[in-house]
Each structure stands twice: as structure tokens, then as C-alpha cells.
Write an enzyme that holds these catalytic residues in place. Structure first.
Site, PDB file in Angstrom:
ATOM      1  CE1 TYR A  73       4.685 -70.227  -3.662  1.00  0.00           C
ATOM      2  CE2 TYR A  73       4.490 -71.538  -1.692  1.00  0.00           C
ATOM      3  CZ  TYR A  73       3.953 -70.456  -2.353  1.00  0.00           C
ATOM      4  OH  TYR A  73       2.190 -69.409  -2.164  1.00  0.00           O
ATOM      5  CG  PHE A 126       6.641 -45.511  11.983  1.00  0.00           C
ATOM      6  CD1 PHE A 126       7.430 -43.916  11.856  1.00  0.00           C
ATOM      7  CD2 PHE A 126       6.441 -45.729  10.805  1.00  0.00           C
ATOM      8  CE1 PHE A 126       7.805 -43.577  10.581  1.00  0.00           C
ATOM      9  CE2 PHE A 126       6.349 -45.184   9.112  1.00  0.00           C
ATOM     10  CZ  PHE A 126       7.047 -44.427   9.536  1.00  0.00           C
ATOM     11  CG  ASP A 127       3.614 -42.517   9.668  1.00  0.00           C
ATOM     12  OD1 ASP A 127       4.490 -41.610  11.262  1.00  0.00           O
ATOM     13  OD2 ASP A 127       3.872 -41.188   9.314  1.00  0.00           O
ATOM     14  CG  ASP A 217       8.297 -50.564  15.173  1.00  0.00           C
ATOM     15  OD1 ASP A 217       9.230 -50.506  14.151  1.00  0.00           O
ATOM     16  OD2 ASP A 217       7.535 -49.252  14.992  1.00  0.00           O
ATOM     17  CB  ALA A 219      12.609 -49.519  12.432  1.00  0.00           C
ATOM     18  CE  LYS A 260      12.678 -47.469   7.533  1.00  0.00           C
ATOM     19  NZ  LYS A 260      11.498 -48.511   7.079  1.00  0.00           N
ATOM     20  CG  HIS A 452       2.424 -37.753   4.348  1.00  0.00           C
ATOM     21  ND1 HIS A 452       1.529 -38.249   4.656  1.00  0.00           N
ATOM     22  CD2 HIS A 452       3.098 -38.540   4.299  1.00  0.00           C
ATOM     23  CE1 HIS A 452       1.521 -39.084   5.260  1.00  0.00           C
ATOM     24  NE2 HIS A 452       3.064 -39.278   4.911  1.00  0.00           N
TER      25      HIS A 452
HETATM   26  C1  P71 Z   1      10.590 -43.763   7.737  1.00  0.00           C
HETATM   27  C2  P71 Z   1      10.081 -44.880   7.159  1.00  0.00           C
HETATM   28  C3  P71 Z   1       9.180 -45.595   5.834  1.00  0.00           C
HETATM   29  C4  P71 Z   1       8.410 -44.814   4.871  1.00  0.00           C
HETATM   30  C5  P71 Z   1       6.834 -45.265   5.727  1.00  0.00           C
HETATM   31  C6  P71 Z   1       5.919 -44.073   5.503  1.00  0.00           C
HETATM   32  C7  P71 Z   1       5.788 -43.128   5.008  1.00  0.00           C
HETATM   33  C8  P71 Z   1       7.684 -42.582   4.935  1.00  0.00           C
HETATM   34  C9  P71 Z   1       8.071 -42.949   5.094  1.00  0.00           C
HETATM   35  C10 P71 Z   1       8.869 -47.062   8.261  1.00  0.00           C
HETATM   36  C11 P71 Z   1       8.884 -46.972   9.363  1.00  0.00           C
HETATM   37  C12 P71 Z   1       9.837 -47.037  10.789  1.00  0.00           C
HETATM   38  C13 P71 Z   1       9.162 -47.964  11.823  1.00  0.00           C
HETATM   39  C14 P71 Z   1       9.913 -46.958  13.143  1.00  0.00           C
HETATM   40  C15 P71 Z   1       8.265 -49.137  10.606  1.00  0.00           C
HETATM   41  C16 P71 Z   1       7.896 -48.843   9.446  1.00  0.00           C
HETATM   42  C17 P71 Z   1       7.722 -49.557   8.197  1.00  0.00           C
HETATM   43  N1  P71 Z   1      10.241 -46.216   8.163  1.00  0.00           N
HETATM   44  N2  P71 Z   1       8.682 -49.349  11.609  1.00  0.00           N
HETATM   45  O1  P71 Z   1      10.727 -43.597   8.444  1.00  0.00           O
HETATM   46  O2  P71 Z   1      10.299 -46.046  10.571  1.00  0.00           O
HETATM   47  O3  P71 Z   1       8.456 -49.992   7.724  1.00  0.00           O
HETATM   48  O4  P71 Z   1       8.665 -48.935   5.688  1.00  0.00           O
HETATM   49  O5  P71 Z   1       9.244 -51.519   5.745  1.00  0.00           O
HETATM   50  O6  P71 Z   1       6.883 -50.943   5.231  1.00  0.00           O
HETATM   51  O7  P71 Z   1      10.836 -43.169   5.935  1.00  0.00           O
HETATM   52  P1  P71 Z   1       8.177 -49.867   5.784  1.00  0.00           P
END
Ligand code: P71
Length: 461
Positions: A73, A126-127, A217, A219, A260, A452
Site C-alpha cells: 500500500y 483537451f475536453d 499536458d 499525453a 497514450k 456525445h
Molecule cells: C482521446 C482521449 C481519451 C478520451 C477522453 C475523453 C473523451 C474521449 C476520449 C484523453 C486526454 C488527452 C489529452 C491531450 C488529457 C486526456 C485525458 N484523450 N489530455 O483522445 O488526449 O486523459 O483519458 O487518461 O483521463 O481519445 P485520460
């Protein structure tokens, strides 16, 4: 003779069968899914290009490291392994794991917002980053170079900040109201487009001048570093690791979805350069949110897989093949006249649905129409990145119009072959040839937030 493609620097040791259901069944499944491919079962999908997030294949080094995960842990050996790797790559002093990218965001972003009415500025949020900025009571503003909205124009670094817009915005909002500048590398939302090292350095210099913190950020930071290594004149003799280190020198904080360029199925990271106070604040907040700071919501085995995956993703042979797969699919589509974001970026081909279906207005979601037709054509699941994903104005509830109506064909890492990509290209070209027959969509059910994912649609006559 020039080579048609970069031969994969790996061979396949374990396979997962794919099944393609009939066209008739695909039409039925899509209807049952409310014309929203997020609601499809993966078993009804032949080639899944929904995302590159957590969908890649691990190496045998990663799988064997997982057997050595220390599941303690507190003070897990696997944490210290990961910490050492991250420190070596970034040069940062403090490392905290998180369960995925948004886990890292939910810890760090609130720490940077000192009072209501603050702003984050990014090339493009990013979203999930935008969501956490807003949840923390701040506002997210984007200042990407306008070149990224001109899908046909070749620019080596379409993810770059517009430095003039950035400085004007800092002055307009007052530097003390800027909670941070977020460099999204690569810029996912507009095509996985890279940011140049020169641009990152210029942003850092400006941020230092105004006393603002910078956040990567990252990824897809390794893919970004690869693009720098082949496109930025002053960096051509540098290794990927050297470039990555210089990228990290341009920031104070690193947030990462390791799903990623961490080459893992689950995981995230926070790294902080030298701000001990910020580190301690994050560490405290970690406990109720993500977990004890040496596991951050992950199992010890996940930490081991990430430690290895982060290093593999910096291998230039791996990256050359990775980026070439995306280039290959893009070139095949372009050769058939399909409009795409050009040049292709790091993780996906983004097809310009607005150009492909000018007869469908943005509020009837042209890119969604193409996504759905592609599923019917070949059982291929892509994702809409346009007005459907963008949603409504939070104040007026009016449907927002996205700059671009994109269909993202996202390529998982080390997962599909060039043959799969040929099949994808053939199917999309077939859809392109009957693009005039595609119809728009309207809502049957529209959730208030992040609609979506769970919306139900119906085709318009
Ligand atoms: C992608 C995703 C994953 C995703 C997230 C939300 C809706 C659909 C698909 C995630 C990212 C990203 C960047 C630049 C942070 C995150 C969040 N991308 N920054 O492109 O591209 O990471 O998914 O591990 O929480 O499909 P997380």
C-alpha cells in the site's frame, strides 16, 4: 527506390481474433446504438479506431515487469522504479502517479486556482482538461495558431501557440489572473499536431516574464518530440530523449495520460519541476482523491508497466513506425481526394467532414454522418470531433459551431498492421464516393453534459 512504409520494429506474440458481422447486422446494431458508436459493443466492431487511449499492445518486457509489481500500500518498490524513470526523462524533482490523465488533472488544476475569475490559456485545451478547469471555477481560453484550422495547408507545427494572441490575452486578462499556461503536446483536438520546441521555449519565456506557471499536458509528448526531431532544423542531431528533456525544461508541471505515450492500458502521471509547496499540496489532496501518493489509484503492477512503457515510447524506431502508420493511412485517403487535416499528426488521421459533406449543416453533425456510414461500410468505429462533441453554450443553450467538423481515425499503438489500414482506407474511400447521399442527424435523447457519450440520435430524411 523509396520505401512505401516503415517496417514495424516488433513481431506479434499474442493475437486477439477479430470478427466482422454482416452489413445487415451492422445496420441493425447501429440503429440499436441510437446512431451513436459509443453505444456499440466492441464485439460488433471489426476495426476500432475510437481512441488510442489505453488501447495499445504492451511489450513482453512490460508483461514480465507486471509480474514483479510490488502491491504494498505504501512505499511500493514499483513506485520508486517509476519515480526514477520519470525523473530521468523529465529532470523534475517530484513524481506522483494517477489512475489516468483526468485523475492527474483533478489533483493539480484546483491547486493552481487561487480565487474565482481566473483563466488558463492553452494552445487548445483537451475536453477533460477544460472540464477540470471549469470545475475548479476558472475559464479555459485557446490561442492556437489559426493555421491549424486550414486543413489543406501544410505547416510543420500546426499545434503551435499564436504568440501574439497569447501575449494580448495575458495583458487583457492581467497576468495575476492567469492560473497557468497549458501546452497540449501534441494538440489532440486539431489533429494530433505537434508544437515546435522553439514555440514552447517562447511560451516559457513569456510566462516567466509575466510570472505565470507553465504546464505540459503531455499525453503524446514522445510523438511530439519525434516530430521535432524530424521537422525542426536545430534539433535534427538530438536524440528523442534530449528533445523531450528540452520540452520539459519549458514547463513547471507535467500532467500525463499514460494511456497514450506511456504505452499502458491504464495510468497517469503528475510531475513537478521544483515547487515543493505545490507538490505537498497535491500529495495531500491525492489521499482522498486518487489514493496514497505511492500508488495513485493504480496497482503496483500498473506502475511497473508504466515505468517500462514510458521508456519504450521514446525509442526512435518505435516512433518512426508509429508516425508512419498514420502518415500511410493519410496518404492513401489524400490520393483518393478525401479531405484530411494535412499533414497527418501523431495518433490519428482527421478527416474533414465539413468539406466532405457541405450539404449537411453543423447542427445536423456532418462528421457524425460519416462516422456512422463508415461503421456500416466496414464495421470500423471512428469518433466525431466537431459540433456534436462540442455541445451547447452553457449560458444560452445554443448549439455551438465547431471550427472544424472532424472524423478521427485514431490508431492504437502496436495493434493494427498496414493491411488493416488499407482496409480502413478502402472503406472510407467508398463512403467518400457516396458522400452526397449521406444525411444529417437530430437528437432523440440529449444529456446535459458530455452528451456525445450517451446521446441517442436519428437520421433526418
Ligand atoms: C482521446 C482521449 C481519451 C478520451 C477522453 C475523453 C473523451 C474521449 C476520449 C484523453 C486526454 C488527452 C489529452 C491531450 C488529457 C486526456 C485525458 N484523450 N489530455 O483522445 O488526449 O486523459 O483519458 O487518461 O483521463 O481519445 P485520460
Amino acid at each position: 527506390m523509396s520505401k512505401a512504409y516503415v517496417v514495424p520494429p516488433f513481431k506479434i506474440k499474442m493475437v486477439e481474433p477479430l470478427r466482422k458481422i454482416s452489413r445487415k447486422a451492422r445496420i441493425q446494431k447501429l440503429k440499436e446504438a441510437g446512431y451513436n458508436p459509443f453505444a456499440l459493443r466492441s464485439e460488433d466492431v471489426f476495426i476500432d479506431l475510437l481512441t488510442d487511449s489505453g488501447t495499445g499492445a504492451m511489450s513482453h518486457f512490460q508483461w514480465s515487469a507486471m509480474m514483479q509489481g510490488d502491491e504494498s500500500y505504501a512505499g511500493s518498490r514499483s513506485y520508486y522504479h517509476l519515480e526514477k524513470v520519470v525523473k530521468d526523462i523529465t529532470g523534475y524533482a517530484y513524481v506522483l502517479p494517477a489512475h489516468q490523465g483526468r485523475g492527474a488533472e483533478q489533483i493539480v488544476i484546483p491547486q493552481l486556482v487561487q480565487r474565482p475569475g481566473m483563466f488558463f490559456i492553452s494552445n487548445m485545451h483537451f475536453d477533460t482538461t477544460r472540464a477540470h478547469v471549469e470545475l475548479a471555477g476558472a475559464r479555459a481560453l485557446d490561442v492556437v495558431d489559426d493555421d491549424c484550422f486550414d486543413t489543406e495547408k501544410y505547416c510543420p507545427f500546426k499545434g503551435n501557440f499564436d504568440l501574439v494572441k497569447l501575449e494580448n490575452l495575458i495583458k487583457d486578462k492581467q497576468p495575476e489572473n492567469i492560473a497557468g499556461i497549458i501546452m497540449t503536446v501534441t494538440n489532440n483536438s486539431a489533429g494530433g499536431q505537434p508544437v515546435s520546441l522553439a514555440n514552447m521555449c517562447a511560451v516559457k519565456k513569456m510566462a516567466d516574464h509575466y510570472g505565470i506557471k507553465t504546464i505540459i499536458d503531455g499525453a503524446r509528448y514522445a510523438e511530439n518530440a519525434y516530430f521535432i526531431s524530424v521537422r525542426e532544423e536545430t534539433c535534427k542531431t538530438m536524440t528523442i530523449r534530449q528533445i523531450a528533456r528540452q520540452m520539459f525544461d519549458c514547463a513547471d508541471i507535467f500532467l500525463m495520460s499514460a494511456k497514450k505515450d506511456g504505452l499502458v492500458n491504464i495510468g497517469g502521471l503528475i510531475a513537478i519541476k521544483d515547487d515543493e509547496q505545490l507538490f505537498k499540496a497535491c500529495r495531500t489532496y491525492m489521499v482522498p482523491m486518487e489514493g496514497f501518493p505511492t500508488y495513485g489509484g493504480l496497482a503496483g503492477r500498473d506502475l511497473e508497466a508504466m515505468a517500462i512503457g514510458l521508456q519504450e515510447a521514446l525509442d526512435k524506431h518505435y516512433l518512426a513506425h508509429r508516425i508512419d502508420e498514420v502518415r500511410y493511412l493519410g496518404d492513401r485517403l489524400r490520393a483518393a481526394g478525401v479531405p484530411i487535416q494535412h499533414p497527418t499528426g501523431g495518433h490519428a488521421v482527421f478527416v474533414d467532414g465539413g468539406k466532405m459533406c457541405p450539404h449537411i449543416p453543423y447542427h445536423q453533425f456532418p462528421a457524425q454522418a460519416v462516422v456512422n456510414e463508415l461503421y456500416i461500410e466496414g464495421g470500423i468505429r471512428a469518433v466525431e470531433i466537431g459540433s456534436m462533441m462540442l455541445g451547447r453554450d452553457p449560458d444560452t443553450r445554443a448549439q455551438l459551431k465547431s471550427h472544424l467538423e472532424l472524423i478521427r481515425l485514431t490508431i492504437p499503438r502496436r495493434t493494427y498492421t498496414y493491411t488493416h489500414l488499407d482496409f480502413v482506407a478502402d472503406c472510407l474511400i467508398a463512403v467518400y464516393q457516396r458522400r452526397h447521399t449521406l444525411k444529417g442527424y437530430t437528437f432523440v435523447y440529449e444529456p446535459e453534459v458530455l452528451r456525445h457519450f450517451t446521446a441517442v440520435l436519428k437520421p433526418l430524411e
